[in-house]
Design a protein around this motif. Structure first.
Motif: not given
Length: 339
Positions: A212-215, A231-232
Motif C-alpha cells: 500500500d503506497h497510499g494512492d 484508489e478508484d
C-alpha cells in the motif's frame, strides 16, 4: 408465444469451496456441487478453503437430503514418491459415498477403476481432452462417464464431440477464463516454482504481497510486480496472465484482460446439442457469489428447457455481469466469428 419441443435439462454443477458455499449452491437450485479436499490432490488448494472428511460427510448429508449430488475433484497430478496421498483421497471419497470423482491423471483413473469400480468417474477439465478420440479412450480404458471440456472449443466443436461419444459432456457456463492449458500454468510455475497441477493453486498465497503506497496499491507474486491499482480501482488477485505490464512504454493487459465466460446468449443452443451439464467456475469465490450465480442460472436453465421461446432477461445479464471479473463477460471460444 409458440410452444416448442421441451429439451432435456442439463445438470447445473456449481462450486463449493467450503460448507457454506455448498449449502448456498444446493439451496439455490444446483443439481450438483463440486468440491475438494484440503490438500495437494485438489487444484484449488487455497488456505481456508475445501473440506476435511467430517465436513465433506456433513455436506454430503445436506446435499443428498435435497436431491443434489456431490462431486469431488481429485484433479491434480500425483507426484513421484507421493502417490499414496492421491490414493488415500480417492479411497476417502469412495468410503464417504460421493456421487462421482473428477480426475485428470490417467494413473489415478486406473486406480479408481480397479479399486472402486462402482464409483462414477468424470474426466476433469485438467485432462485437456478436446476430441472425442481422447474421451472415448478414457471411457474404454477407465469407464469414464462424463468429460468436462476445456474452454477452447467452439459451439460446433462441442456438438461434434456430443455426436461422436456416448460419454456425457459437461461444459463451463460462467466464471473466470484461463489462457493456459486449463490449469497447466507455466507462467505460475516459472514465477514461483509451483505449478497449479502439482501443488494445487495458481499464484499460491504465500508468494503474494500487497504493498500500500497510499494512492496506489502494488501487487507482487514472488517479488514480480503483477499490477498497480489506483484508489478508484478494485484490486484483483494477482495472476500473471491477468496482470498489466509495461510493453514498449505502454501499460496494459498484455496476455488476458479480466473477464468472465457467460453462456446466457447461447444457452438454448447448448441445451439443444445435448450437453449433459453446465458448470460454474469459482470454488475460491464466496458463498454469496455462489448463491447469486446459481440462482440466476437455475432460472435461465429452467426457462431454456420449458418448451417456451427463450429470451435472456436483462436482469440475468446484469446479475452475472456484476459478478464477472472486471465486470465484463464474453462468450469466449464458443463464438469465433473469424472461423
Amino acid at each position: 408465444m409458440s410452444r416448442q419441443r421441451r429439451p432435456k435439462a442439463p445438470h447445473l454443477v456449481c462450486p463449493a469451496g467450503g460448507l457454506p458455499a455448498l449449502k448456498a449452491a444446493v439451496d439455490n437450485g444446483a443439481d450438483a456441487v463440486y468440491c475438494g479436499f484440503r490438500d495437494a490432490t485438489n487444484a484449488r488448494n487455497f488456505a481456508g478453503l475445501n473440506f476435511d472428511r467430517a465436513r465433506l460427510a456433513e455436506g454430503l448429508r445436506y446435499a443428498h437430503r435435497q436431491g443434489a449430488q456431490v462431486l469431488v475433484a481429485i484433479n491434480t497430478y500425483a507426484q513421484a514418491g507421493r502417490v499414496t496421498e492421491w490414493h488415500r483421497a480417492i479411497d476417502a471419497a469412495a468410503e464417504l459415498g460421493v456421487d462421482a470423482l473428477i480426475v485428470a491423471d490417467v494413473a489415478l483413473m486406473a486406480y479408481t477403476a480397479n479399486r472402486h469400480p462402482q464409483l462414477r468417474l468424470h474426466l476433469s477439465v485438467q485432462g485437456s481432452a478436446t476430441n472425442y478420440e481422447a474421451i472415448n479412450f478414457c471411457q474404454r480404458e477407465f469407464g469414464v462417464r462424463r468429460a468436462v471440456l476445456p474452454r477452447v472449443l467452439t459451439l460446433s466443436q462441442v456438438q461434434r464431440l456430443v455426436e461422436n461419444s456416448s460419454v456425457e459432456i459437461e461444459v463451463f457456463g460462467f466464471g473466470s477464463l484461463c489462457v493456459m492449458n486449463e490449469g497447466r500454468c507455466w507462467l505460475s510455475s516459472y514465477a514461483t516454482g509451483e505449478s497449479p497441477n502439482t501443488h494445487g493453486a495458481c499464484s499460491p498465497a504465500k508468494f503474494v504481497r500487497w504493498e500500500d503506497h497510499g494512492d496506489t496499491m502494488d501487487v507482487r507474486l514472488n517479488g514480480i510486480l503483477i499490477d498497480r491499482f489506483g484508489e478508484d480501482e478494485k484490486a484483483g488477485y494477482p495472476t500473471l496472465c491477468k496482470g498489466r505490464f509495461d510493453v514498449d512504454g505502454e501499460t496494459y493487459y498484455a496476455l488476458e484482460e479480466p473477464t468472465s465466460l457467460n453462456v446466457l446468449p447461447i444457452l438454448p443452443e447448448l441445451v439443444e446439442i445435448g450437453v449433459a451439464a453446465i458448470k460454474v467456475e469459482g470454488r475460491q469465490r464466496s458463498p454469496a457469489y455462489v448463491a447469486q450465480v446459481t440462482r440466476t442460472l437455475r432460472a435461465a436453465l429452467d426457462a431454456a428447457t420449458s418448451g417456451e421461446r427463450f429470451q435472456a432477461r436483462s436482469q440475468w445479464q446484469t446479475e452475472l455481469s456484476n459478478l464477472a471479473e472486471g465486470q465484463q463477460v464474453t462468450l469466449g471460444a464458443y463464438n469465433r466469428p473469424w472461423r
